[in-house]
Design an enzyme around this catalytic site. Sequence first.
Site, PDB file in Angstrom:
ATOM      1  N   HIS A  51     -44.976-121.149 -25.952  1.00  0.00           N
ATOM      2  CA  HIS A  51     -44.513-121.491 -24.608  1.00  0.00           C
ATOM      3  C   HIS A  51     -44.093-122.948 -24.563  1.00  0.00           C
ATOM      4  O   HIS A  51     -44.890-123.827 -24.928  1.00  0.00           O
ATOM      5  CB  HIS A  51     -45.588-121.210 -23.561  1.00  0.00           C
ATOM      6  CG  HIS A  51     -45.107-121.421 -22.164  1.00  0.00           C
ATOM      7  ND1 HIS A  51     -43.982-120.786 -21.672  1.00  0.00           N
ATOM      8  CD2 HIS A  51     -45.566-122.196 -21.163  1.00  0.00           C
ATOM      9  CE1 HIS A  51     -43.777-121.179 -20.432  1.00  0.00           C
ATOM     10  NE2 HIS A  51     -44.713-122.033 -20.095  1.00  0.00           N
ATOM     11  N   MET A  80     -39.360-112.293 -23.870  1.00  0.00           N
ATOM     12  CA  MET A  80     -39.218-112.565 -22.445  1.00  0.00           C
ATOM     13  C   MET A  80     -39.601-111.366 -21.589  1.00  0.00           C
ATOM     14  O   MET A  80     -38.854-110.910 -20.731  1.00  0.00           O
ATOM     15  CB  MET A  80     -37.777-113.000 -22.146  1.00  0.00           C
ATOM     16  CG  MET A  80     -37.345-114.234 -22.906  1.00  0.00           C
ATOM     17  SD  MET A  80     -38.467-115.626 -22.693  1.00  0.00           S
ATOM     18  CE  MET A  80     -37.982-116.146 -21.080  1.00  0.00           C
ATOM     19  N   LEU A  96     -46.319-108.881 -20.659  1.00  0.00           N
ATOM     20  CA  LEU A  96     -47.043-107.775 -21.273  1.00  0.00           C
ATOM     21  C   LEU A  96     -48.133-107.264 -20.334  1.00  0.00           C
ATOM     22  O   LEU A  96     -48.921-108.041 -19.800  1.00  0.00           O
ATOM     23  CB  LEU A  96     -47.643-108.218 -22.605  1.00  0.00           C
ATOM     24  CG  LEU A  96     -46.602-108.527 -23.689  1.00  0.00           C
ATOM     25  CD1 LEU A  96     -47.216-109.337 -24.820  1.00  0.00           C
ATOM     26  CD2 LEU A  96     -45.964-107.245 -24.213  1.00  0.00           C
ATOM     27  N   ASP A 125     -49.164-117.109 -19.648  1.00  0.00           N
ATOM     28  CA  ASP A 125     -49.217-118.466 -20.206  1.00  0.00           C
ATOM     29  C   ASP A 125     -50.497-119.207 -19.850  1.00  0.00           C
ATOM     30  O   ASP A 125     -50.522-120.445 -19.832  1.00  0.00           O
ATOM     31  CB  ASP A 125     -47.978-119.253 -19.758  1.00  0.00           C
ATOM     32  CG  ASP A 125     -46.706-118.594 -20.249  1.00  0.00           C
ATOM     33  OD1 ASP A 125     -45.687-118.691 -19.548  1.00  0.00           O
ATOM     34  OD2 ASP A 125     -46.736-117.955 -21.314  1.00  0.00           O
TER      35      ASP A 125
HETATM   36  N1  LIG Z   1     -49.311-110.842 -20.101  1.00  0.00           N
HETATM   37  C1  LIG Z   1     -48.590-111.826 -20.682  1.00  0.00           C
HETATM   38  N2  LIG Z   1     -47.330-111.559 -21.069  1.00  0.00           N
HETATM   39  C2  LIG Z   1     -46.595-112.553 -21.641  1.00  0.00           C
HETATM   40  C3  LIG Z   1     -47.108-113.856 -21.798  1.00  0.00           C
HETATM   41  C4  LIG Z   1     -48.454-114.090 -21.382  1.00  0.00           C
HETATM   42  O1  LIG Z   1     -48.989-115.220 -21.544  1.00  0.00           O
HETATM   43  N3  LIG Z   1     -49.153-113.046 -20.834  1.00  0.00           N
HETATM   44  N4  LIG Z   1     -46.289-114.876 -22.302  1.00  0.00           N
HETATM   45  C5  LIG Z   1     -44.874-114.553 -22.151  1.00  0.00           C
HETATM   46  C6  LIG Z   1     -43.806-115.466 -22.592  1.00  0.00           C
HETATM   47  N5  LIG Z   1     -43.278-116.110 -21.415  1.00  0.00           N
HETATM   48  C7  LIG Z   1     -43.472-117.457 -21.437  1.00  0.00           C
HETATM   49  O2  LIG Z   1     -43.969-118.016 -22.445  1.00  0.00           O
HETATM   50  C8  LIG Z   1     -42.655-115.419 -20.354  1.00  0.00           C
HETATM   51  C9  LIG Z   1     -41.516-114.662 -20.620  1.00  0.00           C
HETATM   52  C10 LIG Z   1     -40.886-113.970 -19.587  1.00  0.00           C
HETATM   53  C11 LIG Z   1     -41.372-114.017 -18.294  1.00  0.00           C
HETATM   54  C12 LIG Z   1     -40.694-113.234 -17.208  1.00  0.00           C
HETATM   55  O3  LIG Z   1     -40.701-113.594 -16.054  1.00  0.00           O
HETATM   56  N6  LIG Z   1     -40.128-112.084 -17.619  1.00  0.00           N
HETATM   57  C13 LIG Z   1     -39.507-111.137 -16.670  1.00  0.00           C
HETATM   58  C14 LIG Z   1     -38.152-110.714 -17.198  1.00  0.00           C
HETATM   59  C15 LIG Z   1     -37.284-111.924 -17.428  1.00  0.00           C
HETATM   60  C16 LIG Z   1     -36.027-111.539 -18.214  1.00  0.00           C
HETATM   61  O4  LIG Z   1     -35.942-110.372 -18.680  1.00  0.00           O
HETATM   62  O5  LIG Z   1     -35.176-112.428 -18.369  1.00  0.00           O
HETATM   63  C17 LIG Z   1     -40.353-109.877 -16.612  1.00  0.00           C
HETATM   64  O6  LIG Z   1     -41.105-109.602 -17.580  1.00  0.00           O
HETATM   65  O7  LIG Z   1     -40.175-109.169 -15.616  1.00  0.00           O
HETATM   66  C18 LIG Z   1     -42.506-114.774 -18.025  1.00  0.00           C
HETATM   67  C19 LIG Z   1     -43.154-115.469 -19.055  1.00  0.00           C
HETATM   68  C20 LIG Z   1     -44.602-113.232 -22.820  1.00  0.00           C
HETATM   69  N7  LIG Z   1     -45.323-112.274 -22.062  1.00  0.00           N
HETATM   70  N1  LIG Z   2     -41.699-118.248 -22.028  1.00  0.00           N
HETATM   71  C1  LIG Z   2     -41.281-118.252 -23.393  1.00  0.00           C
HETATM   72  C2  LIG Z   2     -40.003-119.031 -23.531  1.00  0.00           C
HETATM   73  O1  LIG Z   2     -39.426-119.448 -22.561  1.00  0.00           O
HETATM   74  N2  LIG Z   2     -39.555-119.200 -24.768  1.00  0.00           N
HETATM   75  C3  LIG Z   2     -38.330-119.876 -25.022  1.00  0.00           C
HETATM   76  O2  LIG Z   2     -37.500-118.928 -25.629  1.00  0.00           O
HETATM   77  C4  LIG Z   2     -36.788-119.583 -26.684  1.00  0.00           C
HETATM   78  C5  LIG Z   2     -36.575-118.582 -27.770  1.00  0.00           C
HETATM   79  O3  LIG Z   2     -35.710-119.150 -28.701  1.00  0.00           O
HETATM   80  P1  LIG Z   2     -35.411-118.353 -30.054  1.00  0.00           P
HETATM   81  O4  LIG Z   2     -35.055-116.940 -29.662  1.00  0.00           O
HETATM   82  O5  LIG Z   2     -34.297-119.117 -30.664  1.00  0.00           O
HETATM   83  O6  LIG Z   2     -36.670-118.393 -30.877  1.00  0.00           O
HETATM   84  C6  LIG Z   2     -37.654-120.712 -27.139  1.00  0.00           C
HETATM   85  O7  LIG Z   2     -36.868-121.782 -27.510  1.00  0.00           O
HETATM   86  C7  LIG Z   2     -38.536-121.023 -25.964  1.00  0.00           C
HETATM   87  O8  LIG Z   2     -38.150-122.226 -25.336  1.00  0.00           O
END
Ligand SMILES: Nc1nc2c(c(=O)[nH]1)N[C@@H](CN(C=O)c1ccc(C(=O)N[C@@H](CCC(=O)O)C(=O)O)cc1)CN2
Ligand SMILES: NCC(=O)N[C@@H]1O[C@H](COP(=O)([O-])[O-])[C@@H](O)[C@H]1O
Length: 227
Positions: free
Chosen positions: A129, A107, A110, A169
């Site tokens: 995702h 989460m 990157l 994403d």
């Molecule tokens: N550059 C990229 N980084 C990430 C991607 C991507 O496609 N490009 N996928 C994400 C995973 N993700 C959804 O699938 C996702 C996870 C977290 C966030 C977000 O808003 N994070 C916040 C912090 C939130 C928290 O700590 O609870 C942040 O980074 O400030 C958005 C999308 C993985 N990274």
């Molecule tokens: N944007 C990415 C995202 O939202 N991923 C969510 O985090 C969970 C991680 O579960 P896990 O820690 O049990 O694997 C996953 O279930 C998925 O829905």
Amino acid sequence: MSKPTYKLTVLISGNGTNLQALIDACTSSALPSTRIVRVISNRKSAYGLTRAATASIPTAYHNLQPYKKQHPDTADGISAARSAYDADLAALVLADAPDLVVCAGWMHILAPSFLTPLAAAEVPVINLHPALPGEFAGAGAIERAWEAFRKGEVKKTGVMIHEVIAEVDAGRPIVVEEVKMREGETLEELEERMHKVEHGLIVEGTKRTLKEIEERRTKRKSEGEVW
Ligand SMILES: Nc1nc2c(c(=O)[nH]1)N[C@@H](CN(C=O)c1ccc(C(=O)N[C@@H](CCC(=O)O)C(=O)O)cc1)CN2
Ligand SMILES: NCC(=O)N[C@@H]1O[C@H](COP(=O)([O-])[O-])[C@@H](O)[C@H]1O
């Protein structure tokens, strides 16, 4: 000639049920000749770290807070802190020379300071995702889809494994599975159905990506052998 062994690094932030699916797949015929060389979490309390330790997989906790403390609490300072954090994350990952990085509930967005070194080392990064391509990018995708269904805005959602690029994403989908939504279903019931799909798709998406890596290497080798 024995099949190559593929090395995975898995990035997590939470419970690690998707990591567990990968751990189990590596010890079965689902992901033969594949092993997880390290699990890295950005949260110390992530139960996935326990799952990894139980499976004798090396772990690391990469904490953003020290980086934030070294920079001013301004937009530029936070951006600089995240860039330094991600650069060190890249070094940590590349020290293990993995073939593939899998974001399994990672989460943290990157930064290019992570993505660029990984691309230069030709190490793909893929992400799980819980949404369909082009929908509900970012965190909280399952709940957002559930709310949209209640408003009549969508009839289905899904899960995808996609390449990780700077735009969140938005990378090339590798495998996608639709999940039909049901009238009267609670958010918890939808989450349970989605997680079951996730656990299968993260293995399938990893398998397909490793196949792509192997095909690319074989092609390059054959081209290299042609005088
Ligand atoms: N550059 C990229 N980084 C990430 C991607 C991507 O496609 N490009 N996928 C994400 C995973 N993700 C959804 O699938 C996702 C996870 C977290 C966030 C977000 O808003 N994070 C916040 C912090 C939130 C928290 O700590 O609870 C942040 O980074 O400030 C958005 C999308 C993985 N990274
Ligand atoms: N944007 C990415 C995202 O939202 N991923 C969510 O985090 C969970 C991680 O579960 P896990 O820690 O049990 O694997 C996953 O279930 C998925 O829905």
